[in-house]
Design a protein around this motif. Structure first.
Motif, short mmCIF file in Angstrom:
data_model
loop_
_atom_site.label_atom_id
_atom_site.label_comp_id
_atom_site.label_asym_id
_atom_site.label_seq_id
_atom_site.Cartn_x
_atom_site.Cartn_y
_atom_site.Cartn_z
N ALA A 54 18.14 -5.11 -7.57
CA ALA A 54 17.05 -5.30 -6.60
C ALA A 54 16.85 -6.79 -6.37
O ALA A 54 17.29 -7.62 -7.17
CB ALA A 54 15.76 -4.65 -7.07
N PHE A 55 16.18 -7.14 -5.28
CA PHE A 55 16.02 -8.55 -4.93
C PHE A 55 15.23 -9.31 -5.99
O PHE A 55 15.29 -10.54 -6.06
CB PHE A 55 15.35 -8.70 -3.56
N LYS A 56 14.49 -8.59 -6.84
CA LYS A 56 13.68 -9.24 -7.86
C LYS A 56 14.53 -10.14 -8.77
O LYS A 56 14.03 -11.09 -9.35
CB LYS A 56 12.98 -8.20 -8.73
N ASP B 188 10.87 -2.32 -10.12
CA ASP B 188 11.95 -3.31 -10.07
C ASP B 188 11.62 -4.63 -10.76
O ASP B 188 12.49 -5.25 -11.37
CB ASP B 188 12.36 -3.55 -8.62
N PRO C 72 10.60 -5.35 3.87
CA PRO C 72 9.92 -4.21 3.23
C PRO C 72 8.90 -4.76 2.23
O PRO C 72 9.27 -5.49 1.32
CB PRO C 72 11.05 -3.46 2.51
N PHE D 31 3.42 -8.29 -1.19
CA PHE D 31 3.38 -9.40 -0.23
C PHE D 31 4.05 -10.68 -0.75
O PHE D 31 3.92 -11.74 -0.17
CB PHE D 31 1.92 -9.72 0.17
N GLY D 32 4.81 -10.57 -1.86
CA GLY D 32 5.46 -11.76 -2.41
C GLY D 32 6.66 -12.18 -1.57
O GLY D 32 6.82 -13.35 -1.21
N ASP D 33 7.50 -11.22 -1.24
CA ASP D 33 8.74 -11.51 -0.54
C ASP D 33 8.45 -12.06 0.86
O ASP D 33 9.02 -13.07 1.28
CB ASP D 33 9.57 -10.23 -0.47
N SER E 87 8.78 1.34 -5.01
CA SER E 87 8.51 -0.07 -5.28
C SER E 87 7.52 -0.66 -4.28
O SER E 87 7.06 -1.80 -4.44
CB SER E 87 9.81 -0.88 -5.24
N HIS F 234 13.73 1.70 0.54
CA HIS F 234 12.92 0.53 0.91
C HIS F 234 13.55 -0.22 2.07
O HIS F 234 12.90 -0.60 3.03
CB HIS F 234 12.75 -0.42 -0.29
N THR G 39 16.35 -4.64 0.09
CA THR G 39 15.72 -5.09 -1.16
C THR G 39 16.27 -4.43 -2.42
O THR G 39 16.05 -4.93 -3.51
CB THR G 39 14.20 -4.89 -1.10
C1 LIG Z 1 9.29 -5.24 -5.07
C2 LIG Z 1 10.02 -4.51 -4.02
C3 LIG Z 1 9.56 -4.50 -2.69
C4 LIG Z 1 8.28 -5.17 -2.26
O1 LIG Z 1 8.31 -6.57 -2.43
P1 LIG Z 1 6.95 -7.40 -2.47
O2 LIG Z 1 7.33 -8.79 -2.79
O3 LIG Z 1 6.13 -6.77 -3.57
O4 LIG Z 1 6.28 -7.24 -1.16
C5 LIG Z 1 10.35 -3.87 -1.75
N1 LIG Z 1 11.48 -3.23 -2.08
C6 LIG Z 1 11.93 -3.19 -3.36
C7 LIG Z 1 13.20 -2.47 -3.66
C8 LIG Z 1 11.23 -3.84 -4.37
O5 LIG Z 1 11.68 -3.83 -5.63
#
Ligand SMILES: *Cc1c(COP(=O)(O)O)cnc(C)c1O
Length: 462
Positions: A110-112, A143, A253, A257-259, A307, A386, A408
């Motif tokens: 995941a993008f995290k 995630d 997505p 609201f962090g991304d 997520s 997502h 994401t």
């Molecule tokens: C965390 C997450 C999001 C939302 O991101 P935010 O920064 O919380 O808005 C969307 N898609 C996936 C797969 C995520 O893990």
């Protein structure tokens, strides 16, 4: 470079302190006092560079010398070495003016990982300097927790506790959190939804005796360093499609609201963004807030894009802070009303600023499944639920500028939804084979602050 709190009364901090602190002591979120701008030439020069070099040039102005340039380059290199794609964030084309930015090639799919792998390196380097020990406590809708555990497992100076809502994360997400065997990893399944988990984490930060006692640190996207790491891929993708000489648009997505806030920061730094589109699932508080001016929770409904099952978007406070002219006092008032009555009305001029910056749309469960199925057939792209929410909303917002939708997560992280939509069950990539054979280790915990604090104290006592 100084960092100030969105609620105006916490002490101003440097980059390192803001990163180690997470939530400000007045309950607010840290933001840079001034957002550094890149010139047109500096942005143009990013085109064609490796991801790591773009990362260095975009983030370096925020550090205020906390790491030397050589040290910071080393940390960036280590952070992204474990990604499974040499481009780190490759882009594929979905339609003549629509692109998908694949942010799921990191270790937990995941993008995290983009932020968490870097913050793991940065915190480790900071702790090595001081010899300190910290306790990381985070809330996750799935995630963030897996990415944080991956980044901090086995580190000598860190315990990591992750609260996730029991029964509301996918099997892959849960297993990524419960199968690491390192003793500094503590996966906690809490009764409640993500908003409950996030509220208990904030409660722990607001109990200063506890916070100082266990040396609490946060890695949720309330941590500025996480947002900063995500600014990078907006530039990386934007210059690939012609910025700064051409405008680009992004659809994100959105949950906490962090991304998307990182996209807003990229815009403030000079990236010419035409539209910045918030895409929500049925938990659509942000879409409703922009359309009606009323920011009000109406309870989280579990969805196939878990997520994003969030109704209290922490980082929205950062956008509100800017919309209210960078003053802490009105934010304190809004958050007080939120606590007392579950919502507030956004002032007209603030709403105008938000609407000038962000567009929004929502995607229902049926539309999410239909989008996954349609893209499997028409573009061959297998979307996670997502990313599908993003793609659907993006398609409603495509204008003159090329639209970049952020993908994401990897579809294999949410195989049930993808199978339901397409009949095909996406398989885990080779580096994750065996996930379903490993034993799980998890502690069930109540939605109760005192009980959680007792558990954290007991496990960190030495
Ligand atoms: C965390 C997450 C999001 C939302 O991101 P935010 O920064 O919380 O808005 C969307 N898609 C996936 C797969 C995520 O893990």
């Amino acid at each position: 470079m100084n960092y100030i709190s969105t609620r105006g009364t916490a002490p101003m901090l440097g980059f390192g302190e803001a990163m180690m602190t997470g939530l400000a002591r007045d309950g607010g979120l840290y933001v840079p006092e001034i957002v550094p701008a890149l010139t047109t030439d500096e942005i143009a020069a990013l085109a064609g560079l490796p991801y790591e070099e773009v990362a260095f040039r975009v983030m370096q102005p925020y550090l205020g010398g906390f790491f030397s340039d050589t040290e910071f380059k080393g940390l960036i290199a280590k952070a992204y070495a474990g990604f499974h794609h040499t481009a780190r964030a490759p882009m594929v084309q979905l339609a003549s003016n629509h692109f998908l930015l694949e942010l799921f090639h990191g270790p937990t799919l995941a993008f995290k990982d983009f932020a968490m792998q870097l913050i793991g390196q940065m915190m480790q380097a900071a702790l090595a300097k001081t010899g300190e020990r910290i306790t990381i406590v985070g809330a996750t809708s799935g995630d963030t927790g897996s990415a944080a555990i991956e980044a901090f497992r086995g580190l000598a100076n860190v315990d990591v506790f992750i609260l996730f809502p029991q029964g509301r994360v996918s099997d892959v997400q849960r297993r990524q959190m419960t199968t690491p065997s390192e003793s500094n990893v503590h996966a906690l399944a809490m009764d409640g939804d993500f908003d409950d988990c996030q509220a208990r984490v904030k409660d722990m930060f607001n109990d200063f005796a506890f916070r100082d006692g266990v040396r609490l640190a946060g890695v949720n996207s309330i941590n500025w360093a996480r947002v900063l790491a995500q600014v990078v891929y907006y530039f990386y993708a934007g210059v690939a499609l012609g910025a700064p000489y051409r405008q680009v648009s992004f659809t994100v997505p959105t949950g906490n609201f962090g991304d998307i806030f990182a996209g807003y920061i990229a815009q403030c730094m000079g990236l010419p963004i035409e539209k910045l589109v918030i895409a929500t699932n049925q938990n659509d508080i942000l879409d409703r807030a922009l359309k009606t001016g009323e920011y009000r929770t109406n309870g989280v409904q579990a969805s196939i894009s878990p997520s994003m099952d969030i109704q209290v978007s922490s980082n929205f406070e950062r956008a509100l802070f800017d919309a209210y002219g960078g003053e802490g006092e009105p934010i304190v008032g809004l958050m007080e009303r939120m606590k007392q009555s579950g919502g507030f009305r956004i002032a007209d001029d603030a709403l105008e600023m938000l609407r000038a910056t962000f567009s929004s749309g929502r995607c229902s469960e049926e539309e999410t499944l239909a989008t996954i199925a349609r893209h499997r057939q028409t573009t061959g792209e297998v979307l996670c639920p997502h990313s599908a929410v993003g793609v659907k909303v993006a398609e409603e917002h495509i204008g003159d500028a090329p639209m970049i939708t952020l993908a994401t997560a990897h579809p294999a992280k949410f195989p049930d939804a993808v199978e339901k939509a397409t009949g095909l069950r996406p398989g885990l990539p080779p580096h994750m084979a065996g996930l379903f054979d490993k034993p799980e280790r998890v502690t069930r915990v109540p939605n109760d602050l005192a009980a959680l604090q007792a558990l954290v104290r007991e496990r960190t006592a030495r």
